[in-house]
Design a protein around this motif. Structure first.
Motif, PDB file in Angstrom:
ATOM      1  N   GLU A  57       1.065  -1.526  -0.186  1.00 55.77           N
ATOM      2  CA  GLU A  57      -0.134  -0.035  -0.196  1.00 55.77           C
ATOM      3  C   GLU A  57       0.641   1.174  -0.216  1.00 55.77           C
ATOM      4  O   GLU A  57       0.228   1.784  -0.750  1.00 55.77           O
ATOM      5  N   GLY A  58       1.884   1.324   0.336  1.00 56.22           N
ATOM      6  CA  GLY A  58       2.679   2.441   0.997  1.00 56.22           C
ATOM      7  C   GLY A  58       3.213   2.484  -0.866  1.00 56.22           C
ATOM      8  O   GLY A  58       4.129   4.375  -0.792  1.00 56.22           O
ATOM      9  N   ASP A  63      -5.733  -0.588  -7.308  1.00 62.58           N
ATOM     10  CA  ASP A  63      -6.766  -0.401  -7.033  1.00 62.58           C
ATOM     11  C   ASP A  63      -8.362  -1.496  -6.080  1.00 62.58           C
ATOM     12  O   ASP A  63      -7.828  -2.584  -5.506  1.00 62.58           O
ATOM     13  N   ALA A  64      -9.315  -0.754  -6.389  1.00 66.50           N
ATOM     14  CA  ALA A  64     -10.274  -1.480  -5.508  1.00 66.50           C
ATOM     15  C   ALA A  64     -10.182  -3.210  -4.913  1.00 66.50           C
ATOM     16  O   ALA A  64     -10.544  -4.343  -4.159  1.00 66.50           O
ATOM     17  N   SER A  65     -10.627  -4.060  -6.426  1.00 67.03           N
ATOM     18  CA  SER A  65      -9.911  -5.241  -6.802  1.00 67.03           C
ATOM     19  C   SER A  65      -9.248  -5.623  -5.855  1.00 67.03           C
ATOM     20  O   SER A  65      -9.136  -7.028  -4.987  1.00 67.03           O
ATOM     21  N   TRP A  66      -7.876  -5.625  -6.198  1.00 64.62           N
ATOM     22  CA  TRP A  66      -6.951  -6.019  -5.019  1.00 64.62           C
ATOM     23  C   TRP A  66      -7.323  -5.642  -4.015  1.00 64.62           C
ATOM     24  O   TRP A  66      -7.008  -6.455  -3.139  1.00 64.62           O
ATOM     25  N   HIS A  67      -7.563  -5.078  -3.151  1.00 61.68           N
ATOM     26  CA  HIS A  67      -8.423  -4.669  -2.012  1.00 61.68           C
ATOM     27  C   HIS A  67      -9.562  -6.244  -1.472  1.00 61.68           C
ATOM     28  O   HIS A  67      -8.836  -7.048  -0.239  1.00 61.68           O
ATOM     29  N   HIS A 116      -5.990 -12.135  -9.697  1.00 54.76           N
ATOM     30  CA  HIS A 116      -5.496 -11.041 -10.465  1.00 54.76           C
ATOM     31  C   HIS A 116      -5.841  -9.689 -10.381  1.00 54.76           C
ATOM     32  O   HIS A 116      -7.222  -9.545 -11.534  1.00 54.76           O
ATOM     33  N   PRO A 117      -5.948  -8.676  -9.906  1.00 59.38           N
ATOM     34  CA  PRO A 117      -6.632  -7.772  -9.862  1.00 59.38           C
ATOM     35  C   PRO A 117      -5.699  -6.901 -11.152  1.00 59.38           C
ATOM     36  O   PRO A 117      -5.290  -7.081 -11.715  1.00 59.38           O
ATOM     37  N   VAL A 118      -6.582  -6.037 -11.489  1.00 56.18           N
ATOM     38  CA  VAL A 118      -6.201  -5.246 -12.880  1.00 56.18           C
ATOM     39  C   VAL A 118      -4.580  -4.855 -13.385  1.00 56.18           C
ATOM     40  O   VAL A 118      -4.111  -4.257 -13.904  1.00 56.18           O
ATOM     41  N   HIS A 119      -4.504  -3.929 -11.691  1.00 58.89           N
ATOM     42  CA  HIS A 119      -3.061  -2.646 -11.313  1.00 58.89           C
ATOM     43  C   HIS A 119      -2.528  -2.923 -10.573  1.00 58.89           C
ATOM     44  O   HIS A 119      -1.664  -2.788  -9.996  1.00 58.89           O
TER      45      HIS A 119
END
Length: 122
Positions: A57-58, A63-67, A116-119
């Motif tokens: 995170e730092g 993006d939200a999909s990673w969360h 796999h999140p987009v970004h």
């Protein structure tokens, strides 16, 4: 900071390897129990995973999909850790609980590999 991320990722993976190994080593045993490998592996995986999220995170702006991926992995990891800790002192655990722990462990690794999140950078 990249080296910190990689060390935490290594510790996270080693934690799951210890948990998985502690489960698999009992596959042919008639009596299953929670062992120290499972306890230490589950704890290491959760703590290293949380620290890893903080480092990522730092470094990036996921993006939200990673969360969502992190949330799913955290919930599954905490369920595993809770089940392990609740049964640590018992002489034996049921075959169903052992299979549940094994299934949840594989599920958590599968989420890490296949979601796999987009970004994301995880």
């Amino acid at each position: 900071m990249e080296i910190v991320r990689l060390v935490l990722l290594l510790l996270h993976l080693l934690g799951f390897a210890a948990l998985f190994g502690g489960l698999v080593i009992q596959a042919r045993e008639p009596v299953k129990r929670v062992n120290s490998l499972m306890r230490d592996g589950a704890g290491t995986a959760v703590v290293a995973g949380l620290l890893l999220v903080g480092v990522i995170e730092g470094q990036t702006d996921p993006d939200a999909s990673w969360h969502w991926k992190v949330a799913v992995k955290l919930v599954v990891g905490l369920v595993i850790l809770a089940l392990v800790m609740m049964n640590m002192r018992k002489e034996r655990i049921s075959q169903a609980l052992w299979a549940t722990l094994l299934g949840l462990t594989v599920l958590n690794v599968a989420v890490a590999i296949f979601w796999h999140p987009v970004h994301g950078s995880y």
